[in-house]
Design an enzyme around this catalytic site. Sequence first.
Site, short mmCIF file in Angstrom:
data_model
loop_
_atom_site.label_atom_id
_atom_site.label_comp_id
_atom_site.label_asym_id
_atom_site.label_seq_id
_atom_site.Cartn_x
_atom_site.Cartn_y
_atom_site.Cartn_z
N ASP A 70 1.92 8.98 -13.50
CA ASP A 70 3.19 7.94 -12.88
C ASP A 70 3.12 6.74 -13.66
OD1 ASP A 70 0.86 6.60 -11.71
OD2 ASP A 70 1.01 8.01 -10.22
N ASP A 72 3.43 2.54 -13.01
CA ASP A 72 3.38 1.66 -12.08
C ASP A 72 4.11 0.44 -12.74
OD1 ASP A 72 1.97 3.23 -10.22
OD2 ASP A 72 0.09 2.99 -11.51
N ASP A 150 -9.30 -3.17 -12.40
CA ASP A 150 -10.48 -2.57 -12.43
C ASP A 150 -11.09 -2.69 -13.89
OD1 ASP A 150 -8.92 -0.58 -13.18
OD2 ASP A 150 -9.53 0.75 -11.53
P1 ATP Z 1 -3.89 7.39 -12.75
O1 ATP Z 1 -2.67 7.23 -11.91
O2 ATP Z 1 -3.96 8.14 -13.98
O3 ATP Z 1 -4.93 8.00 -11.77
P2 ATP Z 1 -3.97 4.38 -13.06
O4 ATP Z 1 -5.00 3.68 -13.91
O5 ATP Z 1 -2.73 4.41 -13.07
O6 ATP Z 1 -4.43 6.04 -13.11
P3 ATP Z 1 -3.75 3.95 -10.17
O7 ATP Z 1 -4.62 4.30 -8.79
O8 ATP Z 1 -2.53 4.56 -10.33
O9 ATP Z 1 -4.62 4.25 -11.39
O10 ATP Z 1 -3.50 2.41 -10.12
C1 ATP Z 1 -2.67 1.71 -11.08
C2 ATP Z 1 -3.46 0.40 -11.64
O11 ATP Z 1 -3.92 -0.42 -10.47
C3 ATP Z 1 -4.66 0.71 -12.23
O12 ATP Z 1 -4.48 1.01 -13.78
C4 ATP Z 1 -5.60 -0.68 -12.31
O13 ATP Z 1 -4.98 -1.62 -12.88
C5 ATP Z 1 -5.05 -0.91 -10.91
N1 ATP Z 1 -6.14 -0.43 -9.76
C6 ATP Z 1 -6.05 0.76 -9.11
N2 ATP Z 1 -7.06 0.84 -8.14
C7 ATP Z 1 -7.82 -0.32 -8.39
C8 ATP Z 1 -9.11 -0.76 -8.03
N3 ATP Z 1 -10.02 0.07 -6.87
N4 ATP Z 1 -9.49 -2.08 -8.01
C9 ATP Z 1 -8.89 -2.91 -9.30
N5 ATP Z 1 -7.90 -2.27 -9.84
C10 ATP Z 1 -7.06 -1.29 -9.32
MG MG Z 2 -1.21 5.43 -11.83
#
Ligand code: ATP
Ligand code: MG
Length: 452
Positions: A70, A72, A150
């Site tokens: 997705d 963001d 993170d």
């Molecule tokens: P995917 O969507 O492939 O699982 P993602 O990195 O996009 O991976 P998401 O859960 O969609 O993960 O979160 C989007 C972004 O928000 C992350 O890339 C990170 O920058 C931030 N983020 C998400 N969860 C956390 C957390 N628990 N602590 C700090 N930052 C976070």
């Molecule tokens: Mg994501």
Amino acid sequence: MNRNDYTSYESNAYPDLALNIITRQEHNISRKQISDNALKVLYRLVGAGFNAYLVGGGVRDLLLGQIPKDFDIATNATPEQIKQLFRNCRLIGRRFRLAHIMFGRDIIEVATFRGHHQTPAKNVSAQSKEGMLLRDNVYGTIDEDAERRDFTINAMYYSISDYNIHDYAGGNEDLEDRLIRLIGDPETRYREDPVRMLRAIRFACKLDFDIEEDTAEPIERLAPLLQDIPSARLYEESLKLLQSGNGLETYHLMREYNLFQQLFPLLAEHFTEDYSSHTEQMLDIVLDSTDLRIEEGKRINPAFMFAAMLWYPMVSLAEKLVEERKLSYYDAVMEASNIVIDQQVKTISIPRRHTATIREIWQLQLRLPRRNGKRASRLMELNKFRAGYDFLEMRGEIEGGEIEELANWWETFQNASREKKQEMVTEMGGSSKPSYRRRKTYRNKKKSKSAE
Ligand code: ATP
Ligand code: MG
């Protein structure tokens, strides 16, 4: 999808980040790879005079040449300002307000930059005594926002205005070195949000990266902090961990770091040094088959996975109940099912519709041995027959013997012509000899239990 659950607070855990700009000539991301909906949102925000960036997994995965799950978006527009720009916008989230822009089933998540907390904060942030963040509602600048993310590889921002990537935490270098590295002081960052430990494992497996030494070091020790995480969040996270195509590897790595044990304490009781218990064999089989199904684009059902994972712990409890409370096997299984599900949902809140299916799959294990008369054909008509049979087959692989024979019988039966089916049932005779060792108890009980 960006969860609205990550948190931050004022501490010296955060280094001053140095911005590195990767120009469009230096990276491989092109607009064509970004979804039309995400582009629309980016352009509308920029058109209205705000800054807007693609951030997180979208940038990371594109840089790695993978297709993001997705997209963001991060912006300096406040949620209210975002809402004014988009008719199809919903504001969500308690701990941190986020905007969801809805395009049918596709949702683009837009987050306002988060900032440092002024002290004393006006009740906008709150922290538990373990250092965990409970609320976080301070808006800030893009570089403050980067510090709150993170991992370094998740803190890269792609600008739709000049197509540059703003890399605040050395993410690009870590991408090249294939490293998962927390931004800031690892222990503090895990204490703020213990789910980051699970995310470290998830990304390491998904991307085939190593976890950087300092990021890895505290995990085993801090793993029990997961017990403080709401079970609803752990349910969602457990699906991402185990049902995203790398479940088997992810389980093994989680287990090495003492994390799996926190999420599935009932399974952990059956863990052995050489990974040889029935529970462990089943974990390997069901997670491997889930990964394969995902690879083949087949549907997967969380209930099936949980049913398989929890089956042997449930059976061993049922056997104990037979022994200690002199229950019939059927009753013991019903009771053990309740106990095991009740306990599991304390850590991972499996929704009710799924726990109902778990029970059905388990009960079918008691029914599948009884195939005479019209029973076999009737069983096949049941909604959950296929799941029950698939699971029986997995048990056959582990247990061999009668269970394996039974699974084979069902396999033949399902594919047989009508005549052959008749023959197979007749062959078993009206009073077929019990092919399942618990059958007798079960039958006796069943007489008094019409509702099966
Ligand atoms: P995917 O969507 O492939 O699982 P993602 O990195 O996009 O991976 P998401 O859960 O969609 O993960 O979160 C989007 C972004 O928000 C992350 O890339 C990170 O920058 C931030 N983020 C998400 N969860 C956390 C957390 N628990 N602590 C700090 N930052 C976070
Ligand atoms: Mg994501």
